[in-house]
Design an enzyme around this catalytic site. Sequence first.
Site, mmCIF file in Angstrom:
data_model
loop_
_atom_site.group_PDB
_atom_site.id
_atom_site.type_symbol
_atom_site.label_atom_id
_atom_site.label_comp_id
_atom_site.label_asym_id
_atom_site.label_seq_id
_atom_site.Cartn_x
_atom_site.Cartn_y
_atom_site.Cartn_z
ATOM 1 N N TYR A 1 0.645 -0.918 0.000
ATOM 2 C CA TYR A 1 -0.014 -0.164 0.125
ATOM 3 C C TYR A 1 0.814 1.154 -0.198
ATOM 4 C CZ TYR A 1 -3.590 3.356 1.503
ATOM 5 O OH TYR A 1 -4.266 4.755 1.679
ATOM 6 N N LYS B 1 1.265 4.118 -2.988
ATOM 7 C CA LYS B 1 0.977 5.681 -2.701
ATOM 8 C C LYS B 1 2.473 6.220 -2.911
ATOM 9 C CE LYS B 1 -3.341 5.405 -1.656
ATOM 10 N NZ LYS B 1 -4.326 5.855 -2.534
HETATM 11 N N1 LIG Z 1 -8.933 6.666 5.060
HETATM 12 C C1 LIG Z 1 -7.853 6.799 5.287
HETATM 13 O O1 LIG Z 1 -7.393 6.846 6.491
HETATM 14 C C2 LIG Z 1 -6.995 7.114 4.260
HETATM 15 C C3 LIG Z 1 -5.893 7.656 4.429
HETATM 16 C C4 LIG Z 1 -5.084 8.010 3.376
HETATM 17 C C5 LIG Z 1 -5.375 7.962 1.776
HETATM 18 N N2 LIG Z 1 -6.598 7.204 1.703
HETATM 19 C C6 LIG Z 1 -7.161 6.860 0.462
HETATM 20 O O2 LIG Z 1 -8.181 7.748 0.075
HETATM 21 C C7 LIG Z 1 -8.860 7.108 -0.850
HETATM 22 C C8 LIG Z 1 -10.279 6.846 -0.434
HETATM 23 O O3 LIG Z 1 -10.561 6.080 0.618
HETATM 24 P P1 LIG Z 1 -11.765 6.131 1.655
HETATM 25 O O4 LIG Z 1 -10.604 6.311 2.884
HETATM 26 O O5 LIG Z 1 -12.502 7.181 1.202
HETATM 27 O O6 LIG Z 1 -12.134 4.565 1.793
HETATM 28 P P2 LIG Z 1 -13.495 4.026 1.479
HETATM 29 O O7 LIG Z 1 -14.593 4.728 2.338
HETATM 30 O O8 LIG Z 1 -13.281 2.558 1.756
HETATM 31 O O9 LIG Z 1 -13.987 4.500 -0.138
HETATM 32 C C9 LIG Z 1 -13.153 3.928 -0.915
HETATM 33 C C10 LIG Z 1 -13.869 4.196 -2.463
HETATM 34 O O10 LIG Z 1 -13.002 3.324 -3.260
HETATM 35 C C11 LIG Z 1 -14.006 2.607 -4.203
HETATM 36 N N3 LIG Z 1 -13.467 1.644 -5.097
HETATM 37 C C12 LIG Z 1 -12.677 0.751 -4.358
HETATM 38 N N4 LIG Z 1 -12.353 -0.405 -4.997
HETATM 39 C C13 LIG Z 1 -12.662 -0.048 -6.560
HETATM 40 C C14 LIG Z 1 -12.684 -0.487 -7.700
HETATM 41 N N5 LIG Z 1 -11.880 -1.786 -7.834
HETATM 42 N N6 LIG Z 1 -13.170 0.005 -8.725
HETATM 43 C C15 LIG Z 1 -13.849 1.446 -8.514
HETATM 44 N N7 LIG Z 1 -14.044 2.073 -7.313
HETATM 45 C C16 LIG Z 1 -13.512 1.386 -6.160
HETATM 46 C C17 LIG Z 1 -15.250 2.246 -3.385
HETATM 47 O O11 LIG Z 1 -16.609 2.111 -4.140
HETATM 48 P P3 LIG Z 1 -17.154 0.580 -4.493
HETATM 49 O O12 LIG Z 1 -16.942 -0.418 -3.287
HETATM 50 O O13 LIG Z 1 -18.591 1.039 -4.512
HETATM 51 O O14 LIG Z 1 -16.226 0.491 -5.892
HETATM 52 C C18 LIG Z 1 -15.149 3.405 -2.448
HETATM 53 O O15 LIG Z 1 -16.121 4.453 -3.046
HETATM 54 C C19 LIG Z 1 -8.310 5.635 -1.143
HETATM 55 O O16 LIG Z 1 -7.418 6.011 -2.423
HETATM 56 C C20 LIG Z 1 -7.456 5.486 -0.093
HETATM 57 O O17 LIG Z 1 -6.142 4.764 -0.337
HETATM 58 C C21 LIG Z 1 -7.370 7.116 2.726
#
Ligand SMILES: NC(=O)c1ccc[n+]([C@@H]2O[C@H](COP(=O)([O-])OP(=O)(O)OC[C@H]3O[C@@H](n4cnc5c(N)ncnc54)[C@H](OP(=O)(O)O)[C@@H]3O)[C@@H](O)[C@H]2O)c1
Length: 253
Positions: free
Chosen positions: A148, A152
């Site tokens: 991961y 990133k």
């Molecule tokens: N939360 C954190 O602590 C954090 C910190 C740093 C960075 N991030 C990054 O922020 C971004 C968003 O994450 P989040 O925290 O909002 O998580 P989340 O609530 O789990 O949302 C993830 C989103 O990605 C979509 N997704 C996952 N796999 C997919 C696929 N194969 N095709 C299309 N869509 C897909 C999901 O939609 P569906 O399931 O409907 O497809 C969902 O809308 C990610 O890139 C994550 O790595 C998160």
Amino acid sequence: MGTALVTGATSGLGEEFCWQLAAAGHNLVLVARRGELLAEIASRLHNVTGVRTEVIVADLAQPKDRARVGARIQSPEAPIGLLVNNAGFGLGRPFVDNSLENEKNALTVMVEAVMELSHCAARAMRERGHGAILNVASVASLTGAGTYSAHKAWVVAFTEGLSQELRGTPVTATAVCPGPTRTQFFDNAGVDMGQTPPWAMLTSEQVVSEALDAVSRGRVLVTPSPLYKVAMGAMKVSPRWLVRRAMRSVPHM
Ligand SMILES: NC(=O)c1ccc[n+]([C@@H]2O[C@H](COP(=O)([O-])OP(=O)(O)OC[C@H]3O[C@@H](n4cnc5c(N)ncnc54)[C@H](OP(=O)(O)O)[C@@H]3O)[C@@H](O)[C@H]2O)c1
């Protein structure tokens, strides 16, 4: 106002990007796999803010689905002024214990899809003479904690390179590096964040508003919140062995 295309729009940061962009008057194209939820969010966004919404149900791990999203980005109909490459997920297991299938899936969604969609967007935007690309990376880009982190780190390096290529054009590229944020991310990855103090968890509102502010200023890199700005700064100046040691007690994403 331009149209914004947001991947991963069904929850967490992606949904919040949609709400803040809609509140600023942007029409939206929402992309994710869960079609019913996507349609429900799109209709709520339209009813509350009055912006036009489209949905593309797509699994970004699938080449045909990525091609459909890429075609929409390049379409001259309601040109895309902002691409937000946000979709992603945590693997939740160490590389050696994880299935290769899950590893390849993560690489495809968080690296290959970002590259393909950015390629489509950068070309179309440069030709039209305006546009911005926002890639969601993470503080994990510097922690050296599993694949991961590697994905990133790629997003950050890729975005920096893209921003340099686009210098002198009206198109910008920005990467946002959020720290742990309250979304479904950790539950989906099976990662227990119970030991993390509440003050160390960011909100989607804060992350998205700082990210969009950075885009509007044409900044290349942004780390939301003073806490994680300091953490990123410390990781940049510390010897790598110290960062690796500090990360031993932190669960793999
Ligand atoms: N939360 C954190 O602590 C954090 C910190 C740093 C960075 N991030 C990054 O922020 C971004 C968003 O994450 P989040 O925290 O909002 O998580 P989340 O609530 O789990 O949302 C993830 C989103 O990605 C979509 N997704 C996952 N796999 C997919 C696929 N194969 N095709 C299309 N869509 C897909 C999901 O939609 P569906 O399931 O409907 O497809 C969902 O809308 C990610 O890139 C994550 O790595 C998160």
